[in-house]
Design an enzyme around this catalytic site. Sequence first.
Site, short mmCIF file in Angstrom:
data_model
loop_
_atom_site.label_atom_id
_atom_site.label_comp_id
_atom_site.label_asym_id
_atom_site.label_seq_id
_atom_site.Cartn_x
_atom_site.Cartn_y
_atom_site.Cartn_z
N ASN A 63 40.27 47.19 36.60
CA ASN A 63 39.90 46.04 35.77
C ASN A 63 39.34 44.89 36.60
OD1 ASN A 63 42.91 46.03 36.48
ND2 ASN A 63 42.51 43.87 36.09
N TRP A 86 55.03 51.39 35.72
CA TRP A 86 54.75 50.56 34.54
C TRP A 86 55.65 51.00 33.39
CZ3 TRP A 86 54.18 46.68 31.83
CH2 TRP A 86 53.05 45.87 31.75
N ASP A 138 42.41 44.81 29.81
CA ASP A 138 42.98 45.49 30.99
C ASP A 138 42.93 47.01 30.86
OD1 ASP A 138 44.20 45.88 33.49
OD2 ASP A 138 46.18 46.03 32.58
N GLU A 150 45.74 42.78 39.93
CA GLU A 150 46.45 41.67 39.27
C GLU A 150 46.60 40.49 40.22
OE1 GLU A 150 47.13 45.00 38.24
OE2 GLU A 150 45.91 44.11 36.67
#
Lengths: 145, 599
Positions: free
Chosen positions: B282, B558, B324, B198
């Site tokens: 990703n 998460w 993602d 990210e």
Amino acid sequence: MRNTSLLAFSGLVGAGLLLAIAGSPGAKAENDPVYEVQAGRVDQHTFNGYRRYGESCLRCHGPDGAGSSYAPNLTESLKHLSYDDVVNVITNGRQNVTKSQNNVMPAFGTTEDVILYMDDIYGYLKARSDDKLPRGRPKRIGDDS
Amino acid sequence: MKLKRTLLGCTMMLSVAAFALGSPASANDELQKLQGDANQWVMPTGNYANQRYSALDQINATNASKLHPVWSFSTGVLRGHEGGPLVIGNTMYVHTPFPNNVFALDLNDNGKIIWKYEPRQDPSVIAVMCCDTVNRGVAYGDGKIILNQADATTVALDAKTGKELWHVKNGDPAKGETMTMAPMIVKDKVYVGISGGEFGTQGRFTAYNMKDGSLAWNAYSVGPDEGMLVDPVKTTNMGKPIGKDSSISTWQGDQWKTGGGSTWGWYSYDPALNLVYYGTGNPSTWNPTQRPGDNKWSMTIFARDADTGMAKWVYQMTPHDEWDYDGINEMILADIPVKGKQTKALVHFDRNGFGYTLNRETGELLVAEKYDPAVNWATHVDMQTGRPQVVAQYSTQQNGEDKNSRNVCPAALGSKDQQPAAFSPKTGLFYVPTNHVCMDYEPFKVSYTAGQPYVGATLSMYPPKGETNLGNFIAWDAGQGKIVWSDPEPFSVWSGALATAGDIVFYGTLDGYLKAVDIKSGKELYKYKTPSGIIGNVTSYTHNGKQFIAVLSGVGGWAGIGMAAGLGNDTDGLGAVGAYKQLSNYTQLGGVMTVFGLD
């Protein structure tokens, strides 16, 4: 930084420079950025605030500002914090690191994606905090998607 | 830093008579032997094949209802506790999230602390950790405990004393590079990966020498051939040579340099084939329009030579990711019949919702089926090309920038995230903790700044239409690509499973239960509410001849971000308000290891 409000002007996209202006603590409410919600739809600034929030804040404060297991629910925080308080913590960050707490709010003072849109982010969170905006992606005024 | 060899001891290795110090070959033999001993839990993944299976059967389907907690240990740290403890001989090693403390506990003395290691790290690294400050555990080998710190430092500790033997910097937090993954030790090397997808990190898989922490080799996920340790002729994809510049030809300009493909999942190793397996994450950013091309080799299963790092084969699951669907989930190695033929298989439950079965020697794709019926972004995987057939309505690329793609299943957290599945050689089935969550996804343009998030999409998440449960715990037949049974869970199942010879499967839930279910039917046999939500993995071992089950609780990760306040979505007029359960109404922060046993 305690008694200094850093006011960053939205709309200065690409100016590249951060304008820091010393002001008095506790700015008047009428100077605070506003949001517009009409029949559940928001103005472009508030929408942009939603988006910038998603980019820079969601990974800690959770979807829709609703809080995570370790970062505060901002819809609650904004009921208690003034605009200047919010700008201050976003600009300078805040660390609460002790033996059992490891809370770090990053300083976004040099992050253009945040500083340039400070008022948009504030407006979006304020609308959420004022219960004027439900959870999820807001629709834009005049937008049918 | 000089090694203090005298401190490396045999005493703790009670059940292992031969334990030669230091030499590479013996480290290999030692771990290979230890991983087969069900009395210990010597690597985070249970064994090299990543099966999370225990051959112990004292605790079984008949007596599981009599399980009860026998002791517990507070880690003193809040935040999300992923991974699980190791048990080597009579010592248990417990790790924590940031600040990444490690404890050695004496099982002979009621868990008394033998040593504790408390690294000093700059807390500003917390600001660049993607999703909470998790850590997935330590590895053991060659008399050392290897720890990956949040600040991207890999540290070797003397397993007996906790004294630091060496450390090496594996990344730069100023660029958003951090470490959360559990290292894996094979022969004389320790493999580590990097987080930061990210933040536009260039993902890589790195081997350090166990002896002194010096670099053995480094293999990027994306970029020029030399840096990736691929051979245009010998490295294959779907049975064919990958050719020259296989990665950079699928990126525009220099974009691969900030291209992601992080490597933070669980690794596995096949000693017979001498191959190590892992998945890459990703491509950065989450806005697909900004990075045209297949973005190879993000979202890819890699099989590499365990000694040289050279890639033997690759398979990209989600070319040009638009959702993602980070491909880092574990590879489980199992010899099972696949469509009637006995196969050296690799089984992988991808974030994208497909359960893949490949031949782990050749990389041939054998099965790719949805392991959650809700998955809708692709109709199927073309078995000739290996490519998913994307449904236009759910394509965030085809819908474009600044357009909201609605009702895409699964959500970005995947039908399954990192929480590892288990395999039982007894049943031949896989036991998989899953998420049952869909999303709206709206990509937008972002620019790259080192150390700043490079995300470029907003999302809202919610359960599939008309449903209220956010997770399922399933049994999966990887030879056929079919669900055998499925237990609905109110929240995503974010805990690593354990299958045992006692015909039980264990897993933890976000609302804090440790559960034991019947391996054949999924029927609940036992549950106990631990102090906090469970995102850790279940472990089993024996002490003085008795079997125990251990699990870390401590909600976060998460899951703690997405679900603490419940999932919200107003696009359907809040038609299913009842579904948006707030995890915060069920559990609070806390880091505790709870150990269960029978009388």
